[in-house]
Write a protein that holds these residues in place. Structure first.
Motif, mmCIF file in Angstrom:
data_model
loop_
_atom_site.group_PDB
_atom_site.id
_atom_site.type_symbol
_atom_site.label_atom_id
_atom_site.label_comp_id
_atom_site.label_asym_id
_atom_site.label_seq_id
_atom_site.Cartn_x
_atom_site.Cartn_y
_atom_site.Cartn_z
ATOM 1 N N ALA A 37 2.698 -11.168 -3.291
ATOM 2 C CA ALA A 37 2.541 -10.079 -4.429
ATOM 3 C C ALA A 37 3.962 -10.121 -4.946
ATOM 4 O O ALA A 37 4.942 -9.634 -4.217
ATOM 5 N N GLN A 38 4.162 -10.516 -6.159
ATOM 6 C CA GLN A 38 5.471 -10.467 -6.825
ATOM 7 C C GLN A 38 5.429 -9.378 -7.897
ATOM 8 O O GLN A 38 4.567 -9.436 -8.706
ATOM 9 N N THR A 39 6.464 -8.394 -7.720
ATOM 10 C CA THR A 39 6.439 -7.499 -8.785
ATOM 11 C C THR A 39 7.594 -7.249 -9.404
ATOM 12 O O THR A 39 8.564 -7.854 -9.122
ATOM 13 N N LEU A 71 7.331 -1.838 -9.043
ATOM 14 C CA LEU A 71 6.801 -0.851 -7.920
ATOM 15 C C LEU A 71 6.275 -1.660 -6.715
ATOM 16 O O LEU A 71 6.349 -2.753 -6.564
ATOM 17 N N SER A 72 5.691 -0.739 -5.994
ATOM 18 C CA SER A 72 4.846 -1.415 -4.700
ATOM 19 C C SER A 72 3.854 -2.348 -5.318
ATOM 20 O O SER A 72 3.373 -1.951 -6.446
ATOM 21 N N PRO A 73 3.290 -3.152 -4.389
ATOM 22 C CA PRO A 73 2.070 -4.172 -5.153
ATOM 23 C C PRO A 73 1.021 -3.137 -5.266
ATOM 24 O O PRO A 73 0.196 -3.383 -6.381
ATOM 25 N N GLU A 74 0.605 -2.041 -4.608
ATOM 26 C CA GLU A 74 -0.432 -1.249 -4.613
ATOM 27 C C GLU A 74 -0.260 -0.367 -6.190
ATOM 28 O O GLU A 74 -1.295 -0.541 -7.013
ATOM 29 N N ALA A 75 0.761 0.187 -6.490
ATOM 30 C CA ALA A 75 1.096 0.980 -7.440
ATOM 31 C C ALA A 75 0.833 0.024 -8.784
ATOM 32 O O ALA A 75 0.634 0.430 -9.897
ATOM 33 N N ALA A 76 1.550 -1.219 -8.606
ATOM 34 C CA ALA A 76 1.725 -2.076 -9.649
ATOM 35 C C ALA A 76 0.510 -2.596 -10.234
ATOM 36 O O ALA A 76 0.036 -2.608 -11.337
ATOM 37 N N ALA A 77 -0.458 -2.881 -9.175
ATOM 38 C CA ALA A 77 -1.904 -3.204 -9.283
ATOM 39 C C ALA A 77 -2.349 -2.086 -10.052
ATOM 40 O O ALA A 77 -3.171 -2.517 -11.110
ATOM 41 N N ARG A 78 -2.496 -0.886 -9.746
ATOM 42 C CA ARG A 78 -3.193 0.173 -10.219
ATOM 43 C C ARG A 78 -2.604 0.197 -11.461
ATOM 44 O O ARG A 78 -3.477 0.618 -12.509
ATOM 45 N N ARG A 79 -1.443 0.285 -12.012
ATOM 46 C CA ARG A 79 -0.717 0.402 -13.288
ATOM 47 C C ARG A 79 -1.425 -0.768 -14.397
ATOM 48 O O ARG A 79 -1.964 -0.589 -15.337
ATOM 49 N N GLN A 84 -5.769 -6.344 -6.641
ATOM 50 C CA GLN A 84 -5.044 -6.203 -5.376
ATOM 51 C C GLN A 84 -5.186 -7.336 -4.568
ATOM 52 O O GLN A 84 -6.054 -8.089 -4.722
ATOM 53 N N VAL A 85 -4.237 -7.477 -3.912
ATOM 54 C CA VAL A 85 -4.029 -8.643 -2.996
ATOM 55 C C VAL A 85 -4.394 -7.964 -1.501
ATOM 56 O O VAL A 85 -3.645 -6.864 -0.992
ATOM 57 N N GLY A 86 -5.316 -8.545 -0.781
ATOM 58 C CA GLY A 86 -5.636 -8.083 0.462
ATOM 59 C C GLY A 86 -5.410 -8.878 1.488
ATOM 60 O O GLY A 86 -5.015 -9.773 1.396
ATOM 61 N N PRO A 87 -5.342 -8.469 2.768
ATOM 62 C CA PRO A 87 -4.839 -9.196 4.023
ATOM 63 C C PRO A 87 -5.600 -10.442 4.203
ATOM 64 O O PRO A 87 -4.947 -11.521 4.598
ATOM 65 N N ALA A 88 -6.976 -10.149 3.804
ATOM 66 C CA ALA A 88 -7.599 -11.526 4.212
ATOM 67 C C ALA A 88 -7.384 -12.496 3.267
ATOM 68 O O ALA A 88 -7.249 -13.940 3.569
ATOM 69 N N PHE A 116 -0.031 -2.837 -0.078
ATOM 70 C CA PHE A 116 -0.568 -3.575 -1.065
ATOM 71 C C PHE A 116 -1.974 -3.278 -1.639
ATOM 72 O O PHE A 116 -2.437 -3.544 -2.552
ATOM 73 N N GLY A 117 -2.590 -1.990 -0.929
ATOM 74 C CA GLY A 117 -3.855 -1.591 -1.352
ATOM 75 C C GLY A 117 -3.863 -0.055 -1.051
ATOM 76 O O GLY A 117 -3.183 0.502 -0.347
ATOM 77 N N PRO A 118 -4.905 0.770 -1.840
ATOM 78 C CA PRO A 118 -5.122 2.338 -1.498
ATOM 79 C C PRO A 118 -5.374 2.545 -0.061
ATOM 80 O O PRO A 118 -5.264 3.644 0.278
ATOM 81 N N ASP A 119 -5.995 1.564 0.658
ATOM 82 C CA ASP A 119 -6.118 1.801 1.952
ATOM 83 C C ASP A 119 -4.828 2.105 2.814
ATOM 84 O O ASP A 119 -4.993 1.799 4.178
ATOM 85 N N GLY A 120 -3.753 1.406 2.376
ATOM 86 C CA GLY A 120 -2.604 1.432 3.253
ATOM 87 C C GLY A 120 -2.261 0.312 3.895
ATOM 88 O O GLY A 120 -1.231 -0.001 4.547
#
Length: 238
Positions: A37-39, A71-79, A84-88, A116-120
């Motif tokens: 993830a590049q923010t 922002l963090s990848p999670e916050a940037a994705a949300r906005r 989002q990018v998941g570990p898998a 990276f995601g809302p699940d932490g």
């Protein structure tokens, strides 16, 4: 595979990744760098991977997601509304690169637990999915012992192995804290000091960058950095 994480933002992860890649290329190894993830970079603008290619030369690069907000990848994705990018997904991309390369570097965004995601989920989950070694890039001065120790503690508590710590930007005129930290950083990390890269390396041309990478990184990476000598020289200045 090697996961390159920082103790925070702006500590020199990209320059360290580029230095490792440059030395590996010089040694004849096929190198790939993955940025899950590049923010903070707009479409069409150069990001961290472009900097790595500029400094290290021709390496395979792959960026899974780009978000315009710093922002963090999670916050940037949300906005942005971008997925989002998941570990898998990240682990799958790294594994694919590993099939065709001798060294795969995975560069994080900020620190090890930046979400990276809302699940932490974070870079630590990507590293765990890959069973990859973790390299901690730390600052030189005040505050670095705490953040380095916290990063290493999280990594080891999650079943990861910290290969070592690299000072991402060694100041031209180090103060007392930086000089003292040379001895204490490996203790905080619970792992060896594997390098100290000179301040301002990111502005050098490719040949000069390679020479500084060789001086600033351990033989573990193909460099000439001697941690024991570096510690003695730092101690003599305190």
């Amino acid at each position: 595979m090697l996961v390159v994480t920082g103790t925070g933002t702006g500590v020199g992860k990209t320059v360290v990744a580029a230095a490792i890649a440059a030395l590996a290329r010089t040694g004849g190894r096929r190198v790939a760098v993955l940025k899950p993830a590049q923010t903070g970079v707009a479409p069409g603008e150069p990001g961290d991977l472009e900097d790595i290619v500029r400094l290290a030369g021709e390496v395979t690069t792959r960026e899974l997601r780009r978000y315009p907000d710093p922002l963090s990848p999670e916050a940037a994705a949300r906005r942005s509304g971008i997925a989002q990018v998941g570990p898998a997904e990240a682990a799958r991309a790294a594994t694919q690169l590993d099939e065709r390369h001798d060294l795969v570097l995975i560069e994080g965004a900020g620190g090890l637990l930046v979400p990276f995601g809302p699940d932490g989920t974070s870079l630590v989950d990507i590293a765990w999915a890959l069973g990859a070694l973790v390299l901690v890039v730390a600052e030189a001065g005040l505050g670095t012992l705490n953040t380095t120790a916290l990063t290493a503690e999280v990594a080891t508590s999650r079943g990861l192995h910290v290969a070592g710590v690299v000072i991402g930007s060694w100041p031209r005129e180090p103060g007392l804290a930086a000089l003292s930290n040379v001895r204490d950083l490996p203790v905080a990390a619970g792992a060896p000091l594997l390098g100290a890269l000179a301040e301002g390396m990111g502005a050098l041309d490719r040949d000069a960058f390679l020479e500084q990478a060789r001086r600033g990184l351990s033989p573990w990476f193909g460099g000439e950095f001697d941690a024991e000598r570096f510690e003695k020289e730092a101690a003599a200045q305190t």
